[in-house]
Design an enzyme around this catalytic site. Structure first.
Site, PDB file in Angstrom:
ATOM      1  CG  ASN A   1      -0.371  -0.162   2.445  1.00  0.00           C
ATOM      2  OD1 ASN A   1       0.534  -0.673   2.610  1.00  0.00           O
ATOM      3  ND2 ASN A   1      -1.156   0.165   3.545  1.00  0.00           N
TER       4      ASN A   1
ATOM      5  CD  GLU B   1      -1.468   4.484   4.606  1.00  0.00           C
ATOM      6  OE1 GLU B   1      -0.981   5.179   5.456  1.00  0.00           O
ATOM      7  OE2 GLU B   1      -2.258   3.327   5.076  1.00  0.00           O
TER       8      GLU B   1
ATOM      9  CB  CYS C   1      -5.139  -1.514  -1.867  1.00  0.00           C
ATOM     10  SG  CYS C   1      -6.540  -0.595  -0.715  1.00  0.00           S
TER      11      CYS C   1
ATOM     12  CD  GLU D   1      -5.555  -5.897  -1.434  1.00  0.00           C
ATOM     13  OE1 GLU D   1      -4.885  -4.914  -1.452  1.00  0.00           O
ATOM     14  OE2 GLU D   1      -6.045  -6.764  -0.589  1.00  0.00           O
TER      15      GLU D   1
HETATM   16  N1  THU Z   1      -5.387  -1.686   2.559  1.00  0.00           N
HETATM   17  C1  THU Z   1      -4.896  -2.484   1.484  1.00  0.00           C
HETATM   18  O1  THU Z   1      -3.681  -2.047   0.915  1.00  0.00           O
HETATM   19  N2  THU Z   1      -5.367  -3.620   1.224  1.00  0.00           N
HETATM   20  C2  THU Z   1      -6.314  -3.996   1.980  1.00  0.00           C
HETATM   21  O2  THU Z   1      -6.853  -5.090   1.418  1.00  0.00           O
HETATM   22  C3  THU Z   1      -7.009  -3.400   2.907  1.00  0.00           C
HETATM   23  C4  THU Z   1      -6.536  -1.890   3.219  1.00  0.00           C
HETATM   24  C5  THU Z   1      -4.550  -0.334   2.938  1.00  0.00           C
HETATM   25  C6  THU Z   1      -5.130   0.820   2.407  1.00  0.00           C
HETATM   26  C7  THU Z   1      -4.699   1.774   3.426  1.00  0.00           C
HETATM   27  O3  THU Z   1      -3.266   2.099   3.107  1.00  0.00           O
HETATM   28  C8  THU Z   1      -4.398   0.867   4.704  1.00  0.00           C
HETATM   29  O4  THU Z   1      -4.636  -0.554   4.493  1.00  0.00           O
HETATM   30  C9  THU Z   1      -5.373   1.202   5.779  1.00  0.00           C
HETATM   31  O5  THU Z   1      -6.935   0.898   5.452  1.00  0.00           O
END
Ligand code: THU
Length: 162
Positions: A63, A65, A74, A76
């Protein structure tokens, strides 16, 4: 007249990674290790995904941010972009997802968010191949399923616009 329909999904559960096939276990281990590469200074929730491609390559994503929170992406979707950026036209066979939460134990599986489910459906259609999902924290229970699309019933797709 009203008809009722039901969507049933099937997935596997494992008490821990020791019961996984060697291929699933290796991909999950890669995802677990890659959580250190996440850029998650705001949530402190480091997510990583490792994708196995049809050509045998394994690519990873985390991820990413942003100070403007909605801009973040995210793990994925990052790994899918990495896969098709590096190996365009090569199908994604399986994706393992793990995380490391700085604020709590990372011992239960997480499942992809709605936007990522929609993206996974697109990639399954694009390569006409199901994407196996392997989900787990740093330790503990593992959930696996044969088709990511099972997480997105009645999804919107190219067919919807025909
Ligand atoms: N996040 C992901 O990268 N994948 C997931 O399946 C759930 C959430 C990330 C988004 C954000 O940066 C952090 O986790 C908190 O939501």
């Amino acid at each position: 007249m009203q008809n009722k329909a039901r969507h049933i999904i099937e997935f596997e559960t494992y008490a821990d990674s020791s019961a996984l096939s060697p291929a699933d276990a290796a991909l999950l281990e890669k995802a677990r290790q890659t959580t250190t590469a996440a850029y998650a200074p705001y949530s402190r929730f480091r997510v990583a995904a490792a994708a196995l491609l049809e050509n045998g390559e394994v690519v990873t994503g985390t991820n990413q941010e942003n100070a403007s929170y909605p801009v973040g992406i995210c793990a994925e979707r990052t790994v899918l972009s990495v896969a098709s950026g590096l190996y365009p036209g090569v199908a994604v066979v399986a994706i393992a997802v793990s995380y490391n939460n700085e604020l709590a134990p990372s011992i239960t599986p997480i499942a992809p968010c709605g936007i990522c489910r929609q993206t996974l459906v697109e990639y399954e259609a694009r390569y006409a191949r199901p994407i196996r999902l392997i989900l787990s924290g740093q330790t503990g229970e593992v959930i696996a399923m044969a088709k990511s699309g099972d997480l997105m019933p009645l999804s919107f797709s190219a067919n919807s616009m025909k």
